[in-house]
Design an enzyme around this catalytic site. Sequence first.
Site, PDB file in Angstrom:
ATOM      1  N   ASP A 103       0.867  -1.177   0.047  1.00  0.00           N
ATOM      2  CA  ASP A 103       0.053   0.162  -0.055  1.00  0.00           C
ATOM      3  C   ASP A 103       1.010   1.408  -0.084  1.00  0.00           C
ATOM      4  O   ASP A 103       2.022   1.388   0.774  1.00  0.00           O
ATOM      5  CB  ASP A 103      -0.767  -0.063   1.225  1.00  0.00           C
ATOM      6  CG  ASP A 103      -2.454   0.417   1.089  1.00  0.00           C
ATOM      7  OD1 ASP A 103      -2.563   1.418   0.453  1.00  0.00           O
ATOM      8  OD2 ASP A 103      -3.278  -0.492   1.431  1.00  0.00           O
ATOM      9  N   ASP A 207      -3.358   4.378  -2.404  1.00  0.00           N
ATOM     10  CA  ASP A 207      -4.613   4.646  -1.676  1.00  0.00           C
ATOM     11  C   ASP A 207      -5.047   6.132  -2.242  1.00  0.00           C
ATOM     12  O   ASP A 207      -4.392   6.920  -2.734  1.00  0.00           O
ATOM     13  CB  ASP A 207      -4.005   4.902  -0.245  1.00  0.00           C
ATOM     14  CG  ASP A 207      -4.892   5.164   0.851  1.00  0.00           C
ATOM     15  OD1 ASP A 207      -5.763   4.356   1.239  1.00  0.00           O
ATOM     16  OD2 ASP A 207      -5.222   6.371   1.374  1.00  0.00           O
ATOM     17  N   GLU A 266      -6.723   2.867  -5.815  1.00  0.00           N
ATOM     18  CA  GLU A 266      -8.175   2.784  -5.229  1.00  0.00           C
ATOM     19  C   GLU A 266      -8.813   4.107  -5.723  1.00  0.00           C
ATOM     20  O   GLU A 266      -8.490   5.271  -5.116  1.00  0.00           O
ATOM     21  CB  GLU A 266      -8.048   2.881  -3.582  1.00  0.00           C
ATOM     22  CG  GLU A 266      -9.326   2.952  -2.835  1.00  0.00           C
ATOM     23  CD  GLU A 266      -9.411   3.608  -1.511  1.00  0.00           C
ATOM     24  OE1 GLU A 266     -10.214   3.383  -0.752  1.00  0.00           O
ATOM     25  OE2 GLU A 266      -8.532   4.482  -1.255  1.00  0.00           O
ATOM     26  N   HIS A 327     -10.986  -3.738   3.338  1.00  0.00           N
ATOM     27  CA  HIS A 327     -11.098  -3.572   4.849  1.00  0.00           C
ATOM     28  C   HIS A 327     -11.699  -2.114   5.370  1.00  0.00           C
ATOM     29  O   HIS A 327     -11.724  -1.807   6.294  1.00  0.00           O
ATOM     30  CB  HIS A 327      -9.659  -3.308   5.364  1.00  0.00           C
ATOM     31  CG  HIS A 327      -9.132  -1.938   4.661  1.00  0.00           C
ATOM     32  ND1 HIS A 327      -8.672  -2.141   3.057  1.00  0.00           N
ATOM     33  CD2 HIS A 327      -8.498  -0.906   4.893  1.00  0.00           C
ATOM     34  CE1 HIS A 327      -8.318  -0.727   2.539  1.00  0.00           C
ATOM     35  NE2 HIS A 327      -8.206   0.058   3.791  1.00  0.00           N
ATOM     36  N   ASP A 328     -12.481  -1.721   4.161  1.00  0.00           N
ATOM     37  CA  ASP A 328     -13.337  -0.664   4.376  1.00  0.00           C
ATOM     38  C   ASP A 328     -14.916  -0.911   4.392  1.00  0.00           C
ATOM     39  O   ASP A 328     -15.731  -0.053   4.400  1.00  0.00           O
ATOM     40  CB  ASP A 328     -12.938   0.558   3.190  1.00  0.00           C
ATOM     41  CG  ASP A 328     -11.774   1.066   3.658  1.00  0.00           C
ATOM     42  OD1 ASP A 328     -11.194   1.179   4.615  1.00  0.00           O
ATOM     43  OD2 ASP A 328     -11.146   1.605   2.441  1.00  0.00           O
TER      44      ASP A 328
END
Length: 535
Positions: A103, A207, A266, A327-328
């Site tokens: 990430d 990200d 993302e 994870h969101d």
Amino acid sequence: MADRPWWKEGVIYQIYPRSFADSNGDGVGDLRGIISKLDHLRGGEGSLGVDAIWLSPFYPSPMADFGYDVSDFTGVHELFGTMDDFDALVAEAHGRGMRVVIDWVPNHTSDRHPWFVASSSSRDDPKRDWYVWRDPADDGGPPNNWSSAFSAVGPAWTLDEATSQYYLHSFMAEQPDLNWDNPEVEAAMHDTLRFWLDRGVDGFRIDVAHKIGKDPELSDNPADIDESTAHEPERRHDEDWDSGHERLRSIRKLVDEYDDRMIVGEVYLLDQQTLSDYINTGDELNLAHNFVFLHQPWNASAFRDTVEQLEGLITPLAWPAWFLNNHDHSRVATRYAEAGNGAARARTAALMTLTLRGTVFLFQGEELGLEDVEVPSDQVVDVDGRDPERCPIPWEPPSAAGAGAGFSNGEPWLPMTTDAERVNARVQSEDPGSTLSFYRRLIAYRKATPALQMGSWRAVAAGDDIFAYVREAGGERLLIALNFTSEVAHLDGRPAGLDGAARAELSTDPGRDGDEILLHDIELRPDEGVVIRLP
Ligand code: GLC
């Protein structure tokens, strides 16, 4: 096939390090823990067979946003281990033929990052302009109407009392936005990419990639924005600015100086037209996470329309990518559950994701059919309600391994699922009917089937209850049919030119594998998805 990049056929597995495996009993997962579980992913007997791991942040961080507030882009947080542990993880993964994607968080830093400490120290500091500082509005309030992505945070601006200016934070106040309009920032961030590329990482998950370009005028956002339509003319000013595309091109150029690397963004834009701009020219992102797909309701037409739209929008230079968990977001097994069918729907969702045309991203735990964990209010830690999907992985039954279920010998930082006795990797490994065994079969099947890896994709008319499509490469033709209802459903293949007998090769219902199917009347069981090899 040899000249096709690895990530096109790839299945990429997201590891959220805090919750994967804890080697030292402090209740938080770590890099040594990940190494100890690599057999689960690839190389071990009966492993999942994924091609790459994507590691959520493991950098030094005050953990206001659990690692997405980075205070040193080129270090390892001591909670997770050391740089030696990181190198060992990369070597172990590579030794198993698995790539490592990490990430990279370019939009913001922690407020404790030395850059921000310097920047906020005075208006004259040489790093002042590395972040976005503005005078208060006439009424003393924030400089514009932008708000944080986290509703609990409110405005995207916080006043720094010492220097009497506001700074921008698209997320928490502890995550000040870097000023990408400053070339020094861009250069410094490029250096962090080189650091990890030189260490051997195979790519980056960027990200909030759509946020590194913002309106330099900082104009207000329109009051009511419909996020699901193209961003013109009522566009937002705090993301998806043209400058962002230019910046991604520079990043891509840098990454392409190294062999065989990949960047996935993302791109949290709920409009596929705008999303495809990030991949269509072939010189920006290799892949973009598609949140339009993730946000669909459990409905055959909704998924068909979404996939058809994206397939129609992208150019031959672009490659699709699909995912439904991270994870969101609430896990599929919970999000789509009605009357106890969450596990069945999660399998059908996996069959869909892994048989569409494109790269697939899985999130740790989905291979176990893990559901969101209810987190009691006194144990809530995340500012944005995301604890339930981040609860730790159950590796062993608690009756054998204790309350930490093989995740940890200590007290896990978030609660372990109360289903751990049944939902754990050990028990499911030994059960051919388990969700884990299903994922293994599915990934192995995908790997062995050229039509699934690189074949064409076309939807087949199948009414409102079934999403069906054909994948085809060379002489190989497969029909995938997914029943989005919890009743028996029927599909007549004749209008699509499908007739005669065929064979069910892989179903979410293992009892079905190998059955003969009559294509003029394909009967799907409730919540069933099936891959049928066409004659
Ligand atoms: C991304 C991450 C999320 C994080 C945010 C800010 O959306 O996936 O977890 O909170 O960026 O970095």
